[in-house]
Motif scaffolding. Sequence first.
Motif, PDB file in Angstrom:
ATOM      1  N   PHE A  11      79.704  37.684  88.602  1.00  0.00           N
ATOM      2  CA  PHE A  11      78.873  37.770  87.407  1.00  0.00           C
ATOM      3  C   PHE A  11      77.424  37.423  87.756  1.00  0.00           C
ATOM      4  N   ALA A  12      77.248  36.471  88.651  1.00  0.00           N
ATOM      5  CA  ALA A  12      75.900  36.047  89.063  1.00  0.00           C
ATOM      6  C   ALA A  12      75.135  37.175  89.753  1.00  0.00           C
ATOM      7  N   ASN A  13      75.837  38.111  90.374  1.00  0.00           N
ATOM      8  CA  ASN A  13      75.160  39.237  91.018  1.00  0.00           C
ATOM      9  C   ASN A  13      74.654  40.257  90.009  1.00  0.00           C
ATOM     10  N   VAL A  14      75.311  40.377  88.871  1.00  0.00           N
ATOM     11  CA  VAL A  14      74.938  41.358  87.854  1.00  0.00           C
ATOM     12  C   VAL A  14      73.969  40.762  86.828  1.00  0.00           C
ATOM     13  N   TYR A  15      74.091  39.474  86.587  1.00  0.00           N
ATOM     14  CA  TYR A  15      73.262  38.780  85.599  1.00  0.00           C
ATOM     15  C   TYR A  15      71.761  39.082  85.741  1.00  0.00           C
ATOM     16  N   PRO A  16      71.178  39.045  86.952  1.00  0.00           N
ATOM     17  CA  PRO A  16      69.745  39.351  87.067  1.00  0.00           C
ATOM     18  C   PRO A  16      69.392  40.759  86.576  1.00  0.00           C
ATOM     19  N   PHE A  17      70.326  41.692  86.684  1.00  0.00           N
ATOM     20  CA  PHE A  17      70.079  43.051  86.196  1.00  0.00           C
ATOM     21  C   PHE A  17      70.050  43.087  84.666  1.00  0.00           C
ATOM     22  N   TYR A  18      70.899  42.274  84.035  1.00  0.00           N
ATOM     23  CA  TYR A  18      70.852  42.156  82.574  1.00  0.00           C
ATOM     24  C   TYR A  18      69.485  41.627  82.151  1.00  0.00           C
ATOM     25  N   VAL A  19      69.043  40.575  82.833  1.00  0.00           N
ATOM     26  CA  VAL A  19      67.753  39.953  82.499  1.00  0.00           C
ATOM     27  C   VAL A  19      66.608  40.935  82.749  1.00  0.00           C
ATOM     28  N   LYS A  20      66.629  41.594  83.895  1.00  0.00           N
ATOM     29  CA  LYS A  20      65.560  42.542  84.230  1.00  0.00           C
ATOM     30  C   LYS A  20      65.501  43.675  83.206  1.00  0.00           C
ATOM     31  N   LYS A  21      66.647  44.191  82.815  1.00  0.00           N
ATOM     32  CA  LYS A  21      66.694  45.278  81.827  1.00  0.00           C
ATOM     33  C   LYS A  21      66.062  44.824  80.512  1.00  0.00           C
ATOM     34  N   ALA A  22      66.383  43.616  80.089  1.00  0.00           N
ATOM     35  CA  ALA A  22      65.825  43.076  78.845  1.00  0.00           C
ATOM     36  C   ALA A  22      64.319  42.846  78.982  1.00  0.00           C
ATOM     37  N   GLU A  23      63.899  42.248  80.090  1.00  0.00           N
ATOM     38  CA  GLU A  23      62.482  41.921  80.272  1.00  0.00           C
ATOM     39  C   GLU A  23      61.614  43.169  80.389  1.00  0.00           C
ATOM     40  N   ARG A  24      62.146  44.230  80.976  1.00  0.00           N
ATOM     41  CA  ARG A  24      61.393  45.492  81.057  1.00  0.00           C
ATOM     42  C   ARG A  24      61.042  46.017  79.669  1.00  0.00           C
ATOM     43  N   LYS A  25      61.858  45.658  78.690  1.00  0.00           N
ATOM     44  CA  LYS A  25      61.651  46.125  77.325  1.00  0.00           C
ATOM     45  C   LYS A  25      61.026  45.048  76.437  1.00  0.00           C
ATOM     46  N   GLY A  26      60.460  44.013  77.070  1.00  0.00           N
ATOM     47  CA  GLY A  26      59.765  42.984  76.305  1.00  0.00           C
ATOM     48  C   GLY A  26      60.656  41.910  75.705  1.00  0.00           C
ATOM     49  N   ARG A  27      61.910  41.856  76.122  1.00  0.00           N
ATOM     50  CA  ARG A  27      62.819  40.817  75.634  1.00  0.00           C
ATOM     51  C   ARG A  27      62.877  39.704  76.685  1.00  0.00           C
ATOM     52  N   ASP A  98      77.889  44.747  78.042  1.00  0.00           N
ATOM     53  CA  ASP A  98      76.959  45.820  78.401  1.00  0.00           C
ATOM     54  C   ASP A  98      76.309  46.420  77.155  1.00  0.00           C
ATOM     55  N   LYS A  99      77.110  46.650  76.124  1.00  0.00           N
ATOM     56  CA  LYS A  99      76.596  47.247  74.889  1.00  0.00           C
ATOM     57  C   LYS A  99      75.589  46.320  74.214  1.00  0.00           C
ATOM     58  N   LEU A 100      75.877  45.028  74.191  1.00  0.00           N
ATOM     59  CA  LEU A 100      74.954  44.063  73.568  1.00  0.00           C
ATOM     60  C   LEU A 100      73.626  44.019  74.317  1.00  0.00           C
ATOM     61  N   ILE A 101      73.678  44.058  75.642  1.00  0.00           N
ATOM     62  CA  ILE A 101      72.449  44.059  76.443  1.00  0.00           C
ATOM     63  C   ILE A 101      71.676  45.353  76.199  1.00  0.00           C
ATOM     64  N   ASP A 102      72.385  46.476  76.088  1.00  0.00           N
ATOM     65  CA  ASP A 102      71.723  47.752  75.759  1.00  0.00           C
ATOM     66  C   ASP A 102      71.001  47.654  74.419  1.00  0.00           C
ATOM     67  N   GLU A 103      71.666  47.078  73.434  1.00  0.00           N
ATOM     68  CA  GLU A 103      71.055  46.938  72.107  1.00  0.00           C
ATOM     69  C   GLU A 103      69.807  46.068  72.175  1.00  0.00           C
ATOM     70  N   LEU A 104      69.864  44.994  72.951  1.00  0.00           N
ATOM     71  CA  LEU A 104      68.704  44.127  73.127  1.00  0.00           C
ATOM     72  C   LEU A 104      67.553  44.910  73.736  1.00  0.00           C
TER      73      LEU A 104
END
Length: 116
Positions: A11-27, A98-104
């Motif tokens: 999970f720790a390997n994927v977590y930074p991608f969740y954060v990066k995806k959110a931050e790219r969109k201003g979250r 994944d869906k919740l992160i997409d919505e964010l």
Amino acid sequence: MTKHRIYTTSFANVYPFYVKKAERKGRTKAEVDEIIRWLTGYSQDELQVQLEKETDFETFFSEAPQLNSARALIKGVVCGVRVEDIEEPMMREIRYLDKLIDELAKGKAMEKILRK
């Protein structure tokens, strides 16, 4: 039958991608963490421990303190598949996140993401 490789992925390997995806969109990372805590019932400290232990996805979800009952309200398509149609329970939990992160990342309000 062989397990899908996401189950054994840290999970720790994927977590930074969740954060990066959110931050790219201003979250924010804090919003990503709030979503994860809402879905799984982990406290912030417990989430941090899971990240430090590099827990795999299967263990991360199977050890979750309290999966949110409102997660059944999560609907829609992620990775080309409707999350509500996923029959395998562990894969459904992963796709809920994944869906919740997409919505964010798409700018949806936190109250709507967290099904309040």
